[in-house]
Write an enzyme that holds these catalytic residues in place. Structure first.
Site, PDB file in Angstrom:
ATOM      1  N   CYS A 132       0.787  -1.080  -0.177  1.00 32.99           N
ATOM      2  CA  CYS A 132       0.028   0.096   0.161  1.00 32.99           C
ATOM      3  C   CYS A 132       0.941   1.238   0.162  1.00 32.99           C
ATOM      4  CB  CYS A 132      -0.799   0.130   1.409  1.00 32.99           C
ATOM      5  SG  CYS A 132      -1.838  -1.375   1.387  1.00 32.99           S
ATOM      6  N   HIS A 273      -3.653   7.058   2.287  1.00 32.73           N
ATOM      7  CA  HIS A 273      -4.026   5.852   1.837  1.00 32.73           C
ATOM      8  C   HIS A 273      -5.157   5.423   2.460  1.00 32.73           C
ATOM      9  CE1 HIS A 273      -4.183   1.660   1.074  1.00 32.73           C
ATOM     10  NE2 HIS A 273      -3.928   1.418   2.385  1.00 32.73           N
ATOM     11  N   ASN A 303     -10.464  -0.452   0.136  1.00 35.45           N
ATOM     12  CA  ASN A 303      -8.947  -0.403   0.208  1.00 35.45           C
ATOM     13  C   ASN A 303      -8.389  -0.865  -1.051  1.00 35.45           C
ATOM     14  OD1 ASN A 303      -5.955  -0.482   0.314  1.00 35.45           O
ATOM     15  ND2 ASN A 303      -6.213  -1.635   2.505  1.00 35.45           N
TER      16      ASN A 303
HETATM   17  O1  UT7 Z   1      -3.617  -0.983   3.677  1.00 36.60           O
HETATM   18  C1  UT7 Z   1      -3.105  -1.616   4.636  1.00 36.60           C
HETATM   19  C2  UT7 Z   1      -4.024  -3.123   4.995  1.00 36.60           C
HETATM   20  N1  UT7 Z   1      -4.852  -3.138   6.104  1.00 36.60           N
HETATM   21  C3  UT7 Z   1      -5.361  -2.389   6.911  1.00 36.60           C
HETATM   22  O2  UT7 Z   1      -5.022  -1.021   6.835  1.00 36.60           O
HETATM   23  C4  UT7 Z   1      -6.155  -3.001   8.078  1.00 36.60           C
HETATM   24  C5  UT7 Z   1      -5.756  -2.547   9.263  1.00 36.60           C
HETATM   25  N2  UT7 Z   1      -6.908  -2.997  10.245  1.00 36.60           N
HETATM   26  C6  UT7 Z   1      -8.197  -2.692  10.259  1.00 36.60           C
HETATM   27  O3  UT7 Z   1      -8.595  -1.893   9.310  1.00 36.60           O
HETATM   28  C7  UT7 Z   1      -8.945  -3.277  11.227  1.00 36.60           C
HETATM   29  O4  UT7 Z   1      -8.263  -4.125  12.329  1.00 36.60           O
HETATM   30  C8  UT7 Z   1     -10.174  -4.338  10.575  1.00 36.60           C
HETATM   31  C9  UT7 Z   1     -11.220  -3.330   9.966  1.00 36.60           C
HETATM   32  C10 UT7 Z   1      -9.747  -5.098   9.572  1.00 36.60           C
HETATM   33  C11 UT7 Z   1     -11.031  -5.074  11.695  1.00 36.60           C
HETATM   34  O5  UT7 Z   1     -11.497  -4.097  12.686  1.00 36.60           O
HETATM   35  P1  UT7 Z   1     -11.076  -4.477  14.304  1.00 36.60           P
HETATM   36  O6  UT7 Z   1     -11.923  -3.603  14.860  1.00 36.60           O
HETATM   37  O7  UT7 Z   1      -9.939  -4.280  14.397  1.00 36.60           O
HETATM   38  O8  UT7 Z   1     -12.075  -5.935  14.435  1.00 36.60           O
HETATM   39  P2  UT7 Z   1     -11.224  -7.207  14.840  1.00 36.60           P
HETATM   40  O9  UT7 Z   1     -10.717  -8.047  14.161  1.00 36.60           O
HETATM   41  O10 UT7 Z   1     -10.628  -6.956  16.301  1.00 36.60           O
HETATM   42  O11 UT7 Z   1     -12.548  -7.999  14.971  1.00 36.60           O
HETATM   43  C12 UT7 Z   1     -13.988  -7.842  16.193  1.00 36.60           C
HETATM   44  C13 UT7 Z   1     -14.964  -8.583  15.787  1.00 36.60           C
HETATM   45  C14 UT7 Z   1     -14.197 -10.082  15.910  1.00 36.60           C
HETATM   46  O12 UT7 Z   1     -15.398 -11.129  16.609  1.00 36.60           O
HETATM   47  P3  UT7 Z   1     -15.150 -11.259  18.108  1.00 36.60           P
HETATM   48  O13 UT7 Z   1     -13.918 -12.079  18.235  1.00 36.60           O
HETATM   49  O14 UT7 Z   1     -15.006  -9.982  18.922  1.00 36.60           O
HETATM   50  O15 UT7 Z   1     -16.333 -11.986  18.366  1.00 36.60           O
HETATM   51  C15 UT7 Z   1     -14.401 -10.573  14.315  1.00 36.60           C
HETATM   52  O16 UT7 Z   1     -14.578 -11.786  14.280  1.00 36.60           O
HETATM   53  O17 UT7 Z   1     -15.524  -8.644  14.570  1.00 36.60           O
HETATM   54  C16 UT7 Z   1     -15.366  -9.808  14.074  1.00 36.60           C
HETATM   55  N3  UT7 Z   1     -15.441  -9.787  12.500  1.00 36.60           N
HETATM   56  C17 UT7 Z   1     -16.523  -9.407  11.680  1.00 36.60           C
HETATM   57  N4  UT7 Z   1     -17.725  -9.271  11.991  1.00 36.60           N
HETATM   58  C18 UT7 Z   1     -18.814  -8.941  11.158  1.00 36.60           C
HETATM   59  C19 UT7 Z   1     -14.173  -9.434  11.752  1.00 36.60           C
HETATM   60  N5  UT7 Z   1     -14.564  -9.333  10.445  1.00 36.60           N
HETATM   61  C20 UT7 Z   1     -15.856  -9.132  10.467  1.00 36.60           C
HETATM   62  C21 UT7 Z   1     -16.726  -8.634   9.501  1.00 36.60           C
HETATM   63  N6  UT7 Z   1     -18.372  -8.505   9.613  1.00 36.60           N
HETATM   64  N7  UT7 Z   1     -16.582  -8.393   7.981  1.00 36.60           N
END
Ligand code: UT7
Length: 348
Positions: A132, A273, A303
């Protein structure tokens, strides 16, 4: 000439020696595939919801390329758009550079294919692969080529077809990515009109698995087993990336401003970004720049990795939001991990 511009010496020497040349952006263009994939569409594929995706990322829809469309096809359309805006022909470009993690092939470089398809076979062409951060790394490189007198015009394209390497069984990553291309013609100007003010780039590869495509390279060639395990797709520890992203975007932006003897007050636009709205908002808060000076289009495209900043820039030009002399901070981060910011003076 604005006061802001007057208060800035004509050329910065942070990134190279003083020469007779400076660099400016002569034209930008972009292309996104026609297919719109909404959050509701994704909720048909796996267990997710529009509410979760919007709240956690700011994304509402993204574009996915058709199966027969490769990254070079997107590049060509974006490049033609940029050339048209710059009133140039493919042969007027001295070097083609493509930033991508989703090339047409592992080799040869997608840029070679793009230059040839545009009718500019014979021109130097190569890819950069820094995820990225591709545009953030590519812009100083293009500007430095020009300042050094190596080339008069460089076409820098950020492109991704991330839908092709998204793991459709992983809702945590598959919702994030979109396809698109943004192209920029960087060209020679006088040193007095140089637009490249400063940059700060960084990388830390001690934990590549934070964000990577495990199989397909020399460490883990693709096998039937790795395909079954989706190891040829994107793997990411989202929270790890999130933490680093906010700090690195804000800190490198502060550094480039200090290097150019400027302050946050001088910044007209931050073009970040587009990875996550929460990351963008946290980073600019830390930087102390009001939200209205930050360009965001993540709701439409998700993204698009190396393409996100040049697509954003192209949309800003389209909407006539950039004025001569505006100070822009480009800032980003991504796989590597890698990160950086560039301070750039807009020249209309
Ligand atoms: O360009 C560079 C590339 N990457 C990035 O910039 C990514 C940077 N990170 C992020 O943007 C965030 O970490 C994410 C958007 C990927 C995830 O958000 P988060 O607030 O960090 O969520 P999390 O991964 O901690 O997940 C929280 C909960 C989990 O459930 P439990 O364990 O709390 O029950 C996940 O299983 O949300 C769940 N979850 C979802 N639920 C519904 C994860 N993905 C989804 C989904 N829909 N798509």
């Amino acid at each position: 000439m604005s006061n802001r511009r007057k208060s800035t010496p004509a050329i910065r020497i942070d990134n190279g020696s003083i020469g007779p040349y400076g660099a400016r952006i002569a034209g930008v263009g972009h292309y996104v595939p026609d297919r719109v994939v909404t959050n509701a569409d994704l909720a048909q594929i796996f267990k997710t919801s529009d509410e979760w995706i919007v709240t956690r990322t700011g994304m509402k829809e993204r574009r996915w390329a058709s199966p027969e469309m490769a990254s070079s096809d997107l590049c060509i359309r974006a490049a033609r758009h940029a050339l048209e805006r710059a009133n140039l022909k493919p042969g007027d470009i001295d070097c083609y550079v493509v930033a991508t993690v989703t090339p047409d092939y592992l080799f040869p470089a997608t840029a070679c294919i793009v230059a040839s398809k545009l009718g500019a076979a014979g021109k130097p062409a190569f890819d950069i692969e820094i995820a990225c951060s591709g545009f953030i790394y590519g812009l100083p490189m293009a500007a430095s080529f020009i300042r050094a007198g190596v080339f008069k015009r460089v076409m820098l394209i950020g492109v991704e077809t991330l839908s092709k390497i998204a793991n459709m069984e992983d809702r945590g990553t598959a919702i994030l990515f979109g396809d698109g291309a943004g192209a920029t013609v960087v060209e020679r100007t006088t040193a007095a009109n140089d637009c490249f003010l400063s940059c700060e780039l960084g990388a830390d590869g001690s934990e590549p698995e934070i964000l990577y495509q495990p199989a397909g390279g020399s460490r883990e060639p693709v096998t039937a087993e790795s395909i079954k395990l989706k190891r040829d797709k994107v793997h990411m520890s989202g929270r790890e990336v999130f933490k680093i992203a906010v700090a690195k975007m804000a800190d490198t932006a502060k550094t480039v401003l200090a290097r150019a003897h400027l302050t946050t007050q001088d910044v007209r636009w931050v073009i970040p970004h587009q990875a996550n709205l929460r990351i963008i908002e946290a980073a600019v808060k830390r930087l102390g720049i009001p939200r209205e000076r930050v360009f965001v289009n993540i709701e439409k495209y998700g993204n698009t990795s190396a393409a996100s900043i040049p697509i954003a820039l192209s949309e800003m030009v389209e909407a006539d939001r950039l004025k001569d002399g505006d100070l822009i901070i480009f800032t980003g981060f991504g796989g590597g991990l890698s990160w950086g910011s560039v301070a750039w003076r807009w020249s209309a």
